[in-house]
Design a protein around this motif. Sequence first.
Motif, PDB file in Angstrom:
ATOM      1  N   ASP A 171      57.214  17.488 -13.965  1.00 19.48           N
ATOM      2  CA  ASP A 171      56.836  18.477 -13.127  1.00 19.48           C
ATOM      3  C   ASP A 171      56.976  18.173 -11.425  1.00 19.48           C
ATOM      4  O   ASP A 171      56.312  18.861 -10.766  1.00 19.48           O
ATOM      5  CB  ASP A 171      55.280  17.466 -12.841  1.00 19.48           C
ATOM      6  CG  ASP A 171      54.700  17.446 -14.620  1.00 19.48           C
ATOM      7  OD1 ASP A 171      53.999  18.468 -14.838  1.00 19.48           O
ATOM      8  OD2 ASP A 171      54.497  16.062 -15.095  1.00 19.48           O
ATOM      9  N   LYS A 223      55.634  20.961  -8.544  1.00 11.85           N
ATOM     10  CA  LYS A 223      55.472  21.902  -8.951  1.00 11.85           C
ATOM     11  C   LYS A 223      54.893  22.141  -8.362  1.00 11.85           C
ATOM     12  O   LYS A 223      54.149  23.150  -7.634  1.00 11.85           O
ATOM     13  CB  LYS A 223      56.175  22.051 -10.257  1.00 11.85           C
ATOM     14  CG  LYS A 223      57.664  21.978 -10.723  1.00 11.85           C
ATOM     15  CD  LYS A 223      57.627  22.782 -12.163  1.00 11.85           C
ATOM     16  CE  LYS A 223      58.992  22.793 -12.181  1.00 11.85           C
ATOM     17  NZ  LYS A 223      59.406  22.207 -13.586  1.00 11.85           N
ATOM     18  N   GLN A 224      53.740  21.923  -8.768  1.00 15.38           N
ATOM     19  CA  GLN A 224      52.415  21.656  -8.373  1.00 15.38           C
ATOM     20  C   GLN A 224      51.402  20.064  -7.846  1.00 15.38           C
ATOM     21  O   GLN A 224      50.689  19.071  -8.853  1.00 15.38           O
ATOM     22  CB  GLN A 224      51.546  22.176  -9.606  1.00 15.38           C
ATOM     23  CG  GLN A 224      51.842  23.439 -10.044  1.00 15.38           C
ATOM     24  CD  GLN A 224      50.870  24.012 -11.010  1.00 15.38           C
ATOM     25  OE1 GLN A 224      51.102  23.873 -12.087  1.00 15.38           O
ATOM     26  NE2 GLN A 224      49.709  24.984 -10.894  1.00 15.38           N
ATOM     27  N   GLN A 226      49.409  18.688  -6.588  1.00 13.52           N
ATOM     28  CA  GLN A 226      47.507  18.905  -6.348  1.00 13.52           C
ATOM     29  C   GLN A 226      47.005  19.188  -7.881  1.00 13.52           C
ATOM     30  O   GLN A 226      46.155  18.245  -7.633  1.00 13.52           O
ATOM     31  CB  GLN A 226      47.190  20.313  -5.817  1.00 13.52           C
ATOM     32  CG  GLN A 226      47.273  20.170  -4.215  1.00 13.52           C
ATOM     33  CD  GLN A 226      48.528  20.442  -3.710  1.00 13.52           C
ATOM     34  OE1 GLN A 226      49.060  21.279  -4.247  1.00 13.52           O
ATOM     35  NE2 GLN A 226      48.581  19.684  -2.926  1.00 13.52           N
ATOM     36  N   ARG A 227      47.707  19.294  -8.787  1.00 14.96           N
ATOM     37  CA  ARG A 227      47.198  18.791 -10.055  1.00 14.96           C
ATOM     38  C   ARG A 227      47.079  17.493 -10.324  1.00 14.96           C
ATOM     39  O   ARG A 227      46.162  16.893 -11.692  1.00 14.96           O
ATOM     40  CB  ARG A 227      48.734  19.754 -11.309  1.00 14.96           C
ATOM     41  CG  ARG A 227      49.027  20.219 -11.731  1.00 14.96           C
ATOM     42  CD  ARG A 227      49.690  20.776 -12.691  1.00 14.96           C
ATOM     43  NE  ARG A 227      49.215  19.664 -14.106  1.00 14.96           N
ATOM     44  CZ  ARG A 227      50.366  19.222 -14.997  1.00 14.96           C
ATOM     45  NH1 ARG A 227      52.042  19.488 -14.408  1.00 14.96           N
ATOM     46  NH2 ARG A 227      50.004  18.565 -15.715  1.00 14.96           N
ATOM     47  N   GLU A 233      46.315  18.616  -0.300  1.00 19.40           N
ATOM     48  CA  GLU A 233      46.088  19.441   0.904  1.00 19.40           C
ATOM     49  C   GLU A 233      45.315  19.544   1.929  1.00 19.40           C
ATOM     50  O   GLU A 233      44.948  18.397   3.273  1.00 19.40           O
ATOM     51  CB  GLU A 233      44.808  20.632  -0.445  1.00 19.40           C
ATOM     52  CG  GLU A 233      43.598  19.428   0.047  1.00 19.40           C
ATOM     53  CD  GLU A 233      42.759  20.652  -1.157  1.00 19.40           C
ATOM     54  OE1 GLU A 233      42.910  21.604  -1.763  1.00 19.40           O
ATOM     55  OE2 GLU A 233      41.470  20.634  -0.828  1.00 19.40           O
ATOM     56  N   LYS A 255      48.020  24.678  -0.158  1.00 22.89           N
ATOM     57  CA  LYS A 255      48.810  23.291  -1.527  1.00 22.89           C
ATOM     58  C   LYS A 255      50.017  23.635  -1.433  1.00 22.89           C
ATOM     59  O   LYS A 255      50.719  24.722  -1.473  1.00 22.89           O
ATOM     60  CB  LYS A 255      47.393  23.969  -2.824  1.00 22.89           C
ATOM     61  CG  LYS A 255      46.323  23.681  -2.487  1.00 22.89           C
ATOM     62  CD  LYS A 255      45.553  24.145  -4.095  1.00 22.89           C
ATOM     63  CE  LYS A 255      43.809  24.097  -4.270  1.00 22.89           C
ATOM     64  NZ  LYS A 255      43.451  22.998  -3.521  1.00 22.89           N
ATOM     65  N   GLY A 256      50.571  22.474  -2.138  1.00 25.14           N
ATOM     66  CA  GLY A 256      51.938  21.987  -2.450  1.00 25.14           C
ATOM     67  C   GLY A 256      52.415  21.086  -1.952  1.00 25.14           C
ATOM     68  O   GLY A 256      51.761  19.773  -1.619  1.00 25.14           O
TER      69      GLY A 256
END
Length: 497
Positions: A171, A223-224, A226-227, A233, A255-256
């Motif tokens: 991830d 990679k993400q 916020q998952r 954010e 996001k990021g």
Amino acid sequence: MNPVRIFISSVQKEFADERAALRDYLRGDALMRRFFEVFLFEELPAADRRTDVAYLDEVRRCDIYVGLFGNDYGYENTGGLSPTEREFDLATAEGKYRLIYVRGTDDAARHPKMRALVRRAEGGLIRKRFNTPSELVAGLYAALVEYLEEKQLIRSSPFDAAPCMKATLDDLDPERMAWFIRTARATRRFPIAPDASPHDLLEHLNLLDDGRVTNAAALLFGKQPQRFLISSEIKCAHFHGTEVAKPIPSYQVYKGTVFDLVDAAVDFVLSKIALSVGTREAGPQAPVRYEIPKEVVAEAIVNAVAHRDYTSNGSVQVMLFSDRLEIWNPGILPPSLTLEKLRQAHGSVPANPLLAEPMYLAGYIERMGTGTRDMIRHCTEAGLPEPEFAVSDGFRTIIRRTLAPGQTPQPESQPESLEARVLVLLSVAPRSKAELSRGLGQKEISGQLNKVVRQLLADQMLEYTIPEKPGSRHQKYRLTEKGRATAAKHGSGGDTP
């Protein structure tokens, strides 16, 4: 998360006061109420089923069995067993987490079967003795906090050091980690080799917990992110007036990674405040001056991202009004700092130390506690009032807007051509295509921006920062000498440098 169910087992009449005290405390304390749900048999509504079946069903459903053992043994069934002993036996057979509390020290006064049950319980459990309801409450509280720590529902170590549930090395973004190594080596002489593996980098930065990805690793290189950490954010809003009011002229949720968040939020603010570009009399680079110094904007936003409370559901908020810039984050000052000390020389006390260190290595923050004092100095030098700091429902930084001589507000409609605005943005610092899009302050058609960038490259106004990798995700563009001259004309209202 589902609440942790607690079943309290005892002779009800003997422990009426203690059962009520535990119920009231577990439902009244903020921490206990957040995680636990307590069951008391006397609160069970009337139902068409046998009581012995009902309480045993509740034992099966519970996560934690709390046994209160006293003098009385209780009503015995045909097999000679009381409800308390049957509940204890079932909790043991079901493998429940068991906590046993024994009232008093005089075992001779106990019913013989209760003495036997106490001896049996203490053979395989750590039990505690108590004399008063308050002692029982204190003992159970300590045990439940230990339970939460064991299950990693709460932690005594910083949040950023805890493992990020469900996240794995897959991830994380290897390209982002390679960018970090290059940047940290150039900025802080980072000792890791350029071709170091992601695992080696994470080990060096202490971003693994027994081989598991930590929250800090997900925030820095995910990679993400916020998952896994949904509130990580930044919400940015621009208002024409001095109060929050709808419709909001410009509103973005970014996001990021933490690096992406800082870059995006800083670009958002800089695209909407006054900008002046000077001449190249003192050197080849035309000086750029914002109404609020870029260093102040960046420091305030970096502080909010690096030092916020990531266990909160709140997000960092950046709000630009006609008279001020406000940055809010869900966090508090550490006990060793006060609002007054922020204006003096003070030590660095990061709320998220494993997150702050890589941000320092990448050049985003300093680690000597100088950030707030630097903000004050930059504002004073720019003719602005000193920043204001406040703690209420979170931490708030307020920077007042006062235009310096020769500066004019940035037009809200930004009537200049897309080409001119791209050049002005790049006159401040190199940017990737994604950063250019964010900095423009509105949703540009992707094809439009791509066309403008291609034309500026063809006209030799732009060049790649990494010429050998034009297709890299982290490739950025910078101005050539020709581009700087053109940008100076646009930024200074058309004056020839």
